[in-house]
Enzyme design. Sequence first.
Site, short mmCIF file in Angstrom:
data_model
loop_
_atom_site.label_atom_id
_atom_site.label_comp_id
_atom_site.label_asym_id
_atom_site.label_seq_id
_atom_site.Cartn_x
_atom_site.Cartn_y
_atom_site.Cartn_z
CG HIS A 129 57.46 125.57 65.04
ND1 HIS A 129 56.64 124.84 64.89
CD2 HIS A 129 57.19 126.20 66.21
CE1 HIS A 129 55.62 124.48 65.93
NE2 HIS A 129 55.95 125.51 66.57
CD GLU A 130 57.58 129.68 67.44
OE1 GLU A 130 56.39 129.91 67.69
OE2 GLU A 130 58.16 128.61 68.02
CG HIS A 133 52.38 128.43 65.43
ND1 HIS A 133 51.64 127.81 65.86
CD2 HIS A 133 53.68 127.70 66.18
CE1 HIS A 133 51.73 126.85 66.28
NE2 HIS A 133 53.11 126.57 66.30
#
Length: 164
Positions: A129-130, A133
């Site tokens: 997820h990070e 980003h």
Amino acid sequence: MKFGNPVLEKPAEKVTVFDEELKKLIDDMFESMYAARGVGLAAPQIGISRRIAVVDVTFKEDPDAKLVLINLRLSIKKAATRRVKDVSVFPIFRENVSRAKVATIRAQDLTGKVFEKTADDLLARAFQHETDHLNGKLYISHISALKRDLIKRKIRKLVKAGEW
């Protein structure tokens, strides 16, 4: 930071200076992450285009679990699984997103030292997820075009009503 901010949709810039300013930013990121009751936060989520993420899947229960991930790179080693995804830039929308069960990252710590870590389950999902980003990729890029268009239409209506 909400959907529509350009920093969220472009790759973050590599970190080259490891100084007190960076340490302060990372301390602030952990504070923001905990205030939002999250387990991970990438710098673009707070409007800063730098390849920095912080993660703590124990939510302050284990101080050794706090991870600082600078210039993060990800490699996937296992088959994908389906999980419910809730993303801060889309706080009211939830969709299933495929994520690998096991993931390995290569990153730098606060001093610039390179390290690798392999994780499974929640930590592996946080790494993925990070990394998304940091690469300017939002969760809506993982869902069907139809669902993505529906979400974008709902957001436009919320913006027009002054609710976004």
